[in-house]
Write a protein that holds these residues in place. Structure first.
Motif, PDB file in Angstrom:
ATOM      1  N   GLY B 134       0.817  -1.207   0.000  1.00 38.82           N
ATOM      2  CA  GLY B 134       0.000   0.000   0.000  1.00 38.82           C
ATOM      3  C   GLY B 134       0.851   1.257   0.000  1.00 38.82           C
ATOM      4  O   GLY B 134       1.378   1.652   1.044  1.00 38.82           O
ATOM      5  N   LEU B 135       0.993   1.869  -1.161  1.00 42.50           N
ATOM      6  CA  LEU B 135       1.726   3.133  -1.260  1.00 42.50           C
ATOM      7  C   LEU B 135       0.822   4.202  -1.877  1.00 42.50           C
ATOM      8  O   LEU B 135       0.585   5.257  -1.284  1.00 42.50           O
ATOM      9  N   THR B 136       0.289   3.899  -3.098  1.00 39.69           N
ATOM     10  CA  THR B 136      -0.523   4.870  -3.826  1.00 39.69           C
ATOM     11  C   THR B 136      -1.784   5.238  -3.037  1.00 39.69           C
ATOM     12  O   THR B 136      -2.381   4.390  -2.374  1.00 39.69           O
ATOM     13  N   GLU B 137      -2.159   6.489  -3.133  1.00 42.50           N
ATOM     14  CA  GLU B 137      -3.391   6.955  -2.487  1.00 42.50           C
ATOM     15  C   GLU B 137      -4.296   7.587  -3.545  1.00 42.50           C
ATOM     16  O   GLU B 137      -3.839   7.887  -4.646  1.00 42.50           O
ATOM     17  N   PRO B 138      -5.560   7.818  -3.196  1.00 42.01           N
ATOM     18  CA  PRO B 138      -6.476   8.384  -4.198  1.00 42.01           C
ATOM     19  C   PRO B 138      -5.929   9.675  -4.812  1.00 42.01           C
ATOM     20  O   PRO B 138      -6.078   9.903  -6.010  1.00 42.01           O
ATOM     21  N   ASP B 139      -5.269  10.490  -4.012  1.00 47.23           N
ATOM     22  CA  ASP B 139      -4.772  11.774  -4.527  1.00 47.23           C
ATOM     23  C   ASP B 139      -3.264  11.803  -4.742  1.00 47.23           C
ATOM     24  O   ASP B 139      -2.707  12.849  -5.073  1.00 47.23           O
ATOM     25  N   PHE B 140      -2.590  10.676  -4.519  1.00 51.47           N
ATOM     26  CA  PHE B 140      -1.139  10.656  -4.676  1.00 51.47           C
ATOM     27  C   PHE B 140      -0.694   9.405  -5.422  1.00 51.47           C
ATOM     28  O   PHE B 140      -0.534   8.335  -4.837  1.00 51.47           O
ATOM     29  N   GLY B 141      -0.552   9.544  -6.740  1.00 49.97           N
ATOM     30  CA  GLY B 141      -0.124   8.441  -7.595  1.00 49.97           C
ATOM     31  C   GLY B 141       1.329   8.620  -7.985  1.00 49.97           C
ATOM     32  O   GLY B 141       2.228   8.036  -7.392  1.00 49.97           O
ATOM     33  N   SER B 142       1.557   9.503  -8.957  1.00 49.11           N
ATOM     34  CA  SER B 142       2.926   9.748  -9.391  1.00 49.11           C
ATOM     35  C   SER B 142       3.734  10.489  -8.322  1.00 49.11           C
ATOM     36  O   SER B 142       4.957  10.486  -8.360  1.00 49.11           O
ATOM     37  N   ASN B 143       3.045  11.116  -7.405  1.00 46.52           N
ATOM     38  CA  ASN B 143       3.732  11.868  -6.343  1.00 46.52           C
ATOM     39  C   ASN B 143       3.481  11.215  -4.990  1.00 46.52           C
ATOM     40  O   ASN B 143       2.829  11.780  -4.114  1.00 46.52           O
ATOM     41  N   PRO B 144       4.031  10.007  -4.786  1.00 46.09           N
ATOM     42  CA  PRO B 144       3.705   9.273  -3.560  1.00 46.09           C
ATOM     43  C   PRO B 144       4.225   9.976  -2.307  1.00 46.09           C
ATOM     44  O   PRO B 144       3.678   9.790  -1.222  1.00 46.09           O
ATOM     45  N   ALA B 145       5.267  10.810  -2.470  1.00 44.36           N
ATOM     46  CA  ALA B 145       5.854  11.468  -1.288  1.00 44.36           C
ATOM     47  C   ALA B 145       4.859  12.412  -0.626  1.00 44.36           C
ATOM     48  O   ALA B 145       5.036  12.808   0.528  1.00 44.36           O
ATOM     49  N   GLY B 146       3.793  12.759  -1.360  1.00 42.77           N
ATOM     50  CA  GLY B 146       2.776  13.638  -0.769  1.00 42.77           C
ATOM     51  C   GLY B 146       1.747  12.887   0.067  1.00 42.77           C
ATOM     52  O   GLY B 146       0.772  13.475   0.515  1.00 42.77           O
ATOM     53  N   MET B 147       1.965  11.627   0.289  1.00 47.40           N
ATOM     54  CA  MET B 147       0.942  10.786   0.940  1.00 47.40           C
ATOM     55  C   MET B 147       0.363  11.410   2.207  1.00 47.40           C
ATOM     56  O   MET B 147       1.040  12.135   2.943  1.00 47.40           O
ATOM     57  N   ARG B 148      -0.908  11.108   2.460  1.00 48.32           N
ATOM     58  CA  ARG B 148      -1.579  11.640   3.642  1.00 48.32           C
ATOM     59  C   ARG B 148      -1.735  10.589   4.728  1.00 48.32           C
ATOM     60  O   ARG B 148      -2.062  10.913   5.864  1.00 48.32           O
ATOM     61  N   THR B 149      -1.586   9.313   4.363  1.00 48.47           N
ATOM     62  CA  THR B 149      -1.748   8.272   5.388  1.00 48.47           C
ATOM     63  C   THR B 149      -0.728   8.515   6.503  1.00 48.47           C
ATOM     64  O   THR B 149       0.454   8.703   6.241  1.00 48.47           O
ATOM     65  N   SER B 150      -1.235   8.500   7.733  1.00 47.84           N
ATOM     66  CA  SER B 150      -0.364   8.863   8.846  1.00 47.84           C
ATOM     67  C   SER B 150      -0.230   7.714   9.834  1.00 47.84           C
ATOM     68  O   SER B 150      -1.118   6.855   9.943  1.00 47.84           O
ATOM     69  N   ALA B 151       0.895   7.710  10.521  1.00 43.56           N
ATOM     70  CA  ALA B 151       1.132   6.753  11.601  1.00 43.56           C
ATOM     71  C   ALA B 151       1.543   7.563  12.829  1.00 43.56           C
ATOM     72  O   ALA B 151       2.526   8.291  12.786  1.00 43.56           O
ATOM     73  N   ARG B 152       0.763   7.432  13.875  1.00 44.09           N
ATOM     74  CA  ARG B 152       1.001   8.218  15.085  1.00 44.09           C
ATOM     75  C   ARG B 152       1.336   7.260  16.217  1.00 44.09           C
ATOM     76  O   ARG B 152       0.712   6.201  16.357  1.00 44.09           O
ATOM     77  N   ARG B 153       2.353   7.633  16.983  1.00 42.61           N
ATOM     78  CA  ARG B 153       2.693   6.793  18.145  1.00 42.61           C
ATOM     79  C   ARG B 153       1.690   7.044  19.260  1.00 42.61           C
ATOM     80  O   ARG B 153       1.306   8.188  19.519  1.00 42.61           O
ATOM     81  N   ASP B 154       1.276   5.945  19.908  1.00 41.08           N
ATOM     82  CA  ASP B 154       0.391   6.075  21.056  1.00 41.08           C
ATOM     83  C   ASP B 154       0.872   5.070  22.090  1.00 41.08           C
ATOM     84  O   ASP B 154       0.573   3.884  21.987  1.00 41.08           O
ATOM     85  N   GLY B 155       1.655   5.577  23.054  1.00 45.45           N
ATOM     86  CA  GLY B 155       2.326   4.661  23.982  1.00 45.45           C
ATOM     87  C   GLY B 155       3.288   3.801  23.183  1.00 45.45           C
ATOM     88  O   GLY B 155       4.043   4.306  22.364  1.00 45.45           O
ATOM     89  N   GLY B 156       3.195   2.480  23.358  1.00 47.47           N
ATOM     90  CA  GLY B 156       4.062   1.584  22.589  1.00 47.47           C
ATOM     91  C   GLY B 156       3.486   1.254  21.222  1.00 47.47           C
ATOM     92  O   GLY B 156       4.152   0.641  20.394  1.00 47.47           O
ATOM     93  N   ASP B 157       2.256   1.627  20.961  1.00 45.46           N
ATOM     94  CA  ASP B 157       1.571   1.246  19.719  1.00 45.46           C
ATOM     95  C   ASP B 157       1.735   2.306  18.636  1.00 45.46           C
ATOM     96  O   ASP B 157       2.211   3.406  18.876  1.00 45.46           O
ATOM     97  N   TRP B 158       1.312   1.888  17.435  1.00 44.37           N
ATOM     98  CA  TRP B 158       1.179   2.821  16.318  1.00 44.37           C
ATOM     99  C   TRP B 158      -0.306   2.881  15.952  1.00 44.37           C
ATOM    100  O   TRP B 158      -0.989   1.858  15.998  1.00 44.37           O
ATOM    101  N   VAL B 159      -0.763   4.075  15.561  1.00 43.28           N
ATOM    102  CA  VAL B 159      -2.154   4.205  15.103  1.00 43.28           C
ATOM    103  C   VAL B 159      -2.136   4.792  13.694  1.00 43.28           C
ATOM    104  O   VAL B 159      -1.588   5.871  13.467  1.00 43.28           O
ATOM    105  N   LEU B 160      -2.696   4.025  12.734  1.00 47.69           N
ATOM    106  CA  LEU B 160      -2.652   4.423  11.323  1.00 47.69           C
ATOM    107  C   LEU B 160      -4.012   4.933  10.854  1.00 47.69           C
ATOM    108  O   LEU B 160      -5.049   4.349  11.203  1.00 47.69           O
ATOM    109  N   ASN B 161      -3.964   5.987  10.046  1.00 41.59           N
ATOM    110  CA  ASN B 161      -5.171   6.525   9.414  1.00 41.59           C
ATOM    111  C   ASN B 161      -4.873   6.899   7.965  1.00 41.59           C
ATOM    112  O   ASN B 161      -3.824   7.479   7.683  1.00 41.59           O
TER     113      ASN B 161
END
Lengths: 261, 389
Positions: B134-161
């Motif tokens: 999973g790399l490509t996003e609806p708004d980021f195809g040729s420009n994957p570095a602009g991705m919006r999917t985020s990973a946030r640390r929460d204690g020892g866990d990660w939370v992805l959106n």
């Protein structure tokens, strides 16, 4: 259980084959070569025997040094080791001499059972398995469509026009298998990679104590006297209908004339 | 001396080792037995049977160019040859293998912890576990570095959106390699098992290309992952881009497989189909088409082999892979379209492989870097001037 399988390098069945006019042997260098298709069934059957009874599978090939690729192909399906007999004096060997040499190599390996394909797609003599059994002094169970090994007993189902003959003998024995006895596995890529490092023992005629004068073109018991290319296909007969449907009658007469209908 | 055979006009066979030939022939046999008899139906129904994964795994195709962990460990040329033969069957089957081996298994193998490798790679090599990327996003195809999917640390866990789009194998995957932006560590890779709360997939329907392949959307909504779900050995866009480079290498080869199938089909048709009382292959306009197809097929395959040897020598630059992907997919598509014209109306049915390949190649042209992006990569390489950054 030690299982030995004989394999042969043959020209690609789809390829146009040529005979060398000088000694009337097959020109093996001019065509793509493959592992004799029926031998794949023999290798598969050997691997299944090993899976049932344990032990090891050894591949035996007689053929020029370039046949090593065929040996590796067979090994890539899963056998443990191979024996490759190659010697310039073997060129032009007849079926009987081939069996004689294979027999000498088999005595070095001392297997409990020998599996062969029922025929090779190049010469198609089907003589080697029986000759091999004879030279070894072992029972020869040919044309197996099904094979069972039960203790010392080797039992095969041989397909006949009316059904099966069930033939059994005490091992060690030579068994030739026919197409359809199983579904040969694809060599896995891991198998192909592993085949490189599996042991291949090379034997010359001297190693096997076989007199070079008895084999090859010099010692051949059969001789190719003459050969001719297949005649070009004749143009077919065209039937054209003049518009009154008489072509159908002509076609029916043609078929009836040749007893097709 | 008789003319060289149409399907190996430059005698490239001779440039291969016995082992490479055996891998090619084995794959070709598998495709002939297992894929070609069925693929028109799969394409028409828009499916790829899941049991094919196990069969591909038994053969050793999945992650074949990786070492250890149940993988075959072949060289890059062998991997390329297998991709070519698979795609001569269908781009969907090759895509499945590319995604599993180069996009899902490769990042685990290259950037994963020992524990992650041991847990995931052997069942993935066997085809028991399917992966996606999973790399490509609806708004980021040729420009994957602009991705919006985020990973946030929460204690020892990660939370992805976030949402990932156009994900091959997404809906059938047991594990997704998801790339997400972290707060202070740049882009990182996460292993998201199917069934993790907050992780869902939706298959994309109404496709007219790569129909024998599953394409999906991945949705991550407060998807909570343990600390050890992150790939520890890579940070930044280098991670996903290195995976794409592996997969593109397979496409350089695979596209020539699709082209070969189209050329072969057109050649057979041209020599048997009669119009004006002779085979259409006897007409100069048809021969022009066949000759052009032969030239580009031969050149493209030679290019693939050259790049493969360079890769095995460890001196293949990503820009050179871009050159290969740009050329070979472009030419494969041209060959497919030209073959279609030779087959006339028959060329639009699934009775022949040509329209299926032509439609598939429309996807292959733009996925894993569009032709435009690969052109810009080459433009930047030779001018030193970036046109897209």
């Amino acid at each position: 259980m030690k299982i030995l399988v004989t394999v042969k390098r043959v020209p690609d069945t789809a390829a146009e084959k040529r005979l060398d006019p000088a000694d009337k042997t097959l020109d093996r260098e001019s065509v793509e070569t493959i592992l004799n298709p029926v031998d794949e069934y023999a290798v598969e059957e050997a691997l299944r025997l090993k899976e049932q009874h344990g032990g090891e599978v050894v591949v035996l090939c007689m053929g020029p040094s370039s046949a090593l690729a065929t040996v590796r192909k067979a090994l890539s399906m899963g056998p443990d080791a191979a024996v490759h007999v190659h010697d310039d004096a073997l060129h032009g060997s007849c079926a009987f001499n081939t069996a004689k040499v294979l027999q000498a190599a088999i005595r070095q390996v001392e297997p409990d059972i020998v599996l062969c394909g029922s025929e090779s797609t190049d010469a198609r003599t089907s003589l080697v398995p029986s000759a091999l059994a004879e030279y070894l002094g072992w029972p020869g169970l040919t044309g197996a469509k099904q094979l069972e090994v039960d203790g010392a007993t080797v039992r095969v189902h041989r397909e006949t026009e009316n059904g099966y003959d069930v033939v059994e003998a005490d091992g060690p024995a030579v068994v030739s298998v026919v197409k359809g006895i199983n579904e040969p596995r694809y060599p896995s890529f891991k198998g192909i990679m592993a085949a490189k490092s599996k042991p291949v023992t090379d034997y010359t005629l001297a190693d096997l104590g076989v007199d070079p004068g008895e084999v090859g073109t010099a010692g051949a018991t059969t001789e190719v006297v003459d050969f001719a290319p297949r005649p070009p296909r004749q143009a077919g007969q065209q039937v054209k209908d003049p518009g009154d449907g008489s072509a159908a009658v002509e076609l029916a007469e043609f078929l009836a004339g040749h007893k097709f209908i | 001396m008789s003319p060289p055979p149409a399907l190996d006009f430059l005698d490239l066979d001779r440039l291969l080792s016995d082992e490479e030939r055996l891998i090619r022939d084995t794959t070709r046999g598998f495709v002939a037995d297992r894929i070609l008899p069925e693929v028109a139906g799969w394409f028409e129904r828009g499916e790829l049977p899941r049991e094919l994964a196990k069969e591909l795994g038994d053969l050793g195709l999945l992650g074949m160019h990786l070492e250890g962990y149940g993988c075959a460990g072949t060289n890059a040329v062998s991997y390329g040859l297998a991709c070519l033969e698979l795609e001569a069957g269908d781009s969907g089957a090759r895509s499945f293998v590319s995604v599993q081996g180069s996009l899902a298994m490769y990042p685990i193998w290259k950037y994963g912890s020992e524990e992650q490798k041991r847990r995931w790679l052997p069942p993935m090599a066997a085809g028991e576990v399917i992966g996606c990327f999973g790399l490509t996003e609806p708004d980021f195809g040729s420009n994957p570095a602009g991705m919006r999917t985020s990973a946030r640390r929460d204690g020892g866990d990660w939370v992805l959106n976030g949402t990932k789009m156009w994900i091959t194998n997404g809906g059938i995957a047991d594990v997704a390699v998801v790339w997400a932006r972290t707060e202070d560590e740049g882009v990182r890779g996460f292993l998201v098992p199917a069934g993790t709360p907050g992780f869902s997939t939706r298959d994309i329907g109404r496709k007219l290309s790569l129909r024998a392949s599953v394409t999906s959307e991945l949705v991550l909504e407060d998807c909570r992952l343990p600390a050890d779900a992150v790939l520890p050995e890579v940070r930044g866009m280098r991670g996903p881009l290195s995976c794409l480079n592996e997969a593109r290498f397979g496409i350089v080869w695979g596209s020539m497989g699709a082209a070969r199938a189209c050329f072969q089909s057109a050649l057979e048709y041209a020599t048997t189909r009669e119009q004006f009382d002779r085979p259409i292959g006897g007409f100069q306009l048809t021969q022009q088409k066949l000759a052009d197809m032969l030239v580009e097929l031969s050149k493209g395959t030679l290019l693939a082999l050259h790049l493969g040897r360079m890769k095995d020598d460890g001196r293949l630059a990503p820009e050179q892979v871009s050159l290969g992907k740009l050329n070979n997919v472009r030419e494969a598509l041209a060959i497919a379209r030209s073959a279609r014209t030779i087959l006339g109306a028959n060329g639009i049915t699934l009775e022949y492989p040509v329209i299926r390949h032509a439609n598939n190649l429309e996807s292959v042209l733009t996925y894993e870097g569009t032709s435009e992006v690969h052109s810009l990569i080459l433009g930047q390489a030779v001018t030193g001037l970036a046109a897209f950054q």
